[in-house]
Design an enzyme around this catalytic site. Structure first.
Site, PDB file in Angstrom:
ATOM      1  N   HIS A 260      40.847  40.147  41.496  1.00 24.79           N
ATOM      2  CA  HIS A 260      39.588  40.234  40.762  1.00 24.79           C
ATOM      3  C   HIS A 260      39.367  41.648  40.228  1.00 24.79           C
ATOM      4  CE1 HIS A 260      38.855  36.588  43.146  1.00 24.79           C
ATOM      5  NE2 HIS A 260      38.009  36.246  42.205  1.00 24.79           N
ATOM      6  N   ASP A 333      43.980  31.110  36.494  1.00 30.29           N
ATOM      7  CA  ASP A 333      42.834  31.616  37.232  1.00 30.29           C
ATOM      8  C   ASP A 333      41.903  32.250  36.191  1.00 30.29           C
ATOM      9  OD1 ASP A 333      41.149  32.291  39.313  1.00 30.29           O
ATOM     10  OD2 ASP A 333      42.698  33.299  40.484  1.00 30.29           O
TER      11      ASP A 333
END
Length: 613
Positions: A260, A333
């Site tokens: 992230h 993702d």
């Protein structure tokens, strides 16, 4: 760090070797769940019909169908003003219906922080509104509505929906039946709310104790054990009519960077990858999984360019499609994660992902930029229309398998019939009872006695509770102990307790018979260690409960009674309380090794360790 990771990898390999010998819109009825075709796919007639749908689409519509997008608000047409304003700022539309009309997206992903998941009836109404907007398009195509409902620490939909133990807790139980049951019930509840894809199960093999993003989201460190439970969950979800999604390919279990916020590297050799990372994905494919999610990680052994796997043709096509033989849908993702943005930027990433072999583009930070870049790449010949048509056909075939072309709607009656019913809640409690792991019990301190240790202090970490759970973990535990006949008081000291809070906890324990202290990812310099040491110094019985990663005990030498619950959701905390109180015998076994803090090359507790009464 490297030596620790190496030892954990070796421990996992050794274990693997051992194992190897609202109401619906007008006219919509509450239909029974359609039959789920097997991996063989639809009939030739159905495929021909889907090809005709693709042939009718404009270039803009085709490109839009490749995207799965977030949208803020509880309603498809009438979100709260603040959510409408956020949509305008981030997407250039006011609501989900406008998003579909403008960009023709093929899917929408639900998040709690986007205010999509307030409660089950609202979720069903939102889903129906989205499908009604999809049906109003020039070429009507139902949307694939998805969410991250892994259970455990990642759950977008909370109570009154049923919440189950997460992956590592299920790994501790080791039961394929439990894993399949949890996924089937979770899938039935998602289906009833109009959600036909769950970004679960996590197929990563967590061989790095320092992994900041996977950890308890993984079933464990033994590739074969993970593969068995992944297979069980794929079957459970898809038996319920919901597309499963194994993640994060080619395997995110040996990283010490969170994708992230950065770009992790996996330094496994090809042989190590085949032995450690590949088995769960091979198992998912063999089970007929509908979709696989990519990882924003670099694997130099497979791609010398060091592109993230999401953007790597050698990985997405060479490994996933060709070596593993996967023919289903591949979804990225989130394209808003730093791991995929850092090298090429937001315009190039979606184009490169499609060139690599991906079908669906999840949640780009700026949809107009991503959509425009893909369309431009097609117009200039960098991407080909036949290839895009093939991707669209895979996506539509998935929607066909999940019954979306037959009936994409749901009803409040279906929600009430399925979501959070007592039978499901009892199943969750029974499954949780088999997950709690007793790591240490010197002198037979556990179970605690209602007569001898009636007055309990429940103190320690109160991590932010996963969506829709009952409250701070210490309060949930104290309430559970109260129902079990103890007199329990909660005192939260937080992730980094101050000396003042530590002193308060010590003073409170002096007035009580015993303490249960919750810990959360304890490190060598964590103030949680000072809290535990101060409680132990009182001489009163102290029970330590790790509510996330089970490695905490390695940092807590003086603790005589230690357990792991692998999460701090209500269902797992209640199960842990039953074990501490002796109402349930502990039966969980470590699915990962716990290494010594003072000798990281040596296991304190190996895979399979677990005590009982």
């Amino acid at each position: 760090m490297h030596s620790r990771r190496t030892v954990l990898t070796t421990a996992a390999a050794t274990a693997a070797a051992a194992c190897a010998t609202g109401a619906a819109p007008a006219g919509a009825a509450a239909a029974p769940r359609p039959p789920v075709p097997g991996p063989a796919g639809p009939t030739q007639a159905a495929e021909a019909r889907l090809r005709r749908i693709v042939s009718r689409m404009t270039p803009e519509e085709k490109v839009g169908q490749l995207f799965v997008m977030r949208v803020y608000g509880h309603s498809a047409t009438d979100p709260d003003p603040a959510d409408a304003a956020t949509n305008q700022q981030e997407i250039g539309v006011a609501n989900a219906a406008e998003l579909i009309a403008k960009y023709h997206v093929g899917g929408i992903i639900y998040f709690g922080w986007a205010h999509n998941t307030r409660e089950p009836h609202q979720i069903a109404d939102l889903s129906n509104g989205i499908q009604k907007a999809a049906a109003a398009q020039r070429v009507p195509v139902p949307l694939l509505i998805s969410t991250d409902q892994e259970h455990g620490i990642v759950a977008r939909i909370g109570a009154p929906a049923t919440l189950f133990p997460g992956a590592m807790a299920l790994g501790a139980a080791g039961s394929r039946d439990d894993a399949r049951t949890a996924a089937r019930i979770a899938g039935e509840e998602l289906y009833a709310m109009g959600i036909r894809q769950d970004y679960a199960p996590d197929a990563d093999v967590n061989v790095n104790a320092a992994n900041p993003v996977i950890g308890v989201r993984s079933f464990g460190a033994d590739p074969q054990a993970v593969a068995r439970l992944v297979t069980a969950q794929v079957k459970g979800y898809q038996d319920a009519g919901v597309a499963a999604c194994a993640k994060h390919f080619p395997g995110h279990g040996d990283t010490d960077t969170d994708s992230h916020v950065g770009l992790p590297y996996i330094h496994h050799t090809e042989e190590q990858w085949e032995r450690l990372d590949a088995p769960p994905f091979r198992a998912a494919i063999a089970a007929g999984i509908d979709s696989i999610m990519t990882a924003h990680i670099v694997v130099p052994a497979f791609d010398a360019s060091e592109d993230p796997a999401t953007l790597s043709r050698p990985i997405m096509t060479g490994i996933l499609r060709q070596r593993l033989g996967y023919t289903g849908v591949v979804v990225t993702d989130s394209l808003g994660m730093e791991g995929v943005r850092v090298k090429y930027g937001d315009a190039r990433a979606p184009v490169l992902a499609l060139k690599a072999g991906v079908d669906q583009l999840l949640n780009p930070p700026d949809l107009s930029v991503a959509h425009g870049a893909v369309l431009k790449a097609l117009q200039e010949g960098e991407l080909s229309w036949p290839d895009i048509d093939g991707k669209l056909l895979r996506i539509l075939l998935l929607k066909e398998r999940r019954g979306l072309f037959d009936d994409p709607y749901t009803t409040h009656e279906e929600v009430d019939r399925v979501v959070g019913i007592q039978r499901h809640l009892r199943s969750a409690d029974r499954i949780a009872d088999r997950t709690t792991t007793l790591l240490r019990n010197e002198g037979g301190m556990l179970p605690l006695s209602r007569l001898r240790e009636n007055k309990l202090l429940v103190t320690g970490v109160d991590a932010a509770s996963p969506t829709g759970t009952g409250g701070p973990p210490t309060s949930v535990l104290a309430h559970a102990f109260g129902e079990l006949g103890f007199t329990a008081t909660a005192l939260s000291t937080g992730l980094a307790p101050t000396q003042t809070l530590i002193d308060q906890a010590v003073a409170a324990l002096r007035e009580r018979d015993a303490a249960v202290v919750t810990t959360y990812n304890v490190t060598a310099d964590s103030p949680q260690r000072q809290l535990v040491d101060a409680l132990l110094a009182t001489g009163k019985p102290v029970v330590q409960l790790a509510v996330r990663n089970p490695y905490d005990i390695a940092q807590l030498d003086g603790v005589k009674a230690a357990l792991a619950s692998y999460s701090w959701t209500d269902v797992e905390l209640r199960a842990a309380a039953r074990v501490v109180a002796g109402r349930q015998k502990p039966s969980g076994r470590l699915p990962v090794p716990v290494m010594r803090a003072d000798a990281p090359d040596t296991a304190l507790y190996p895979i399979g360790h677990g005590l009982t009464y």
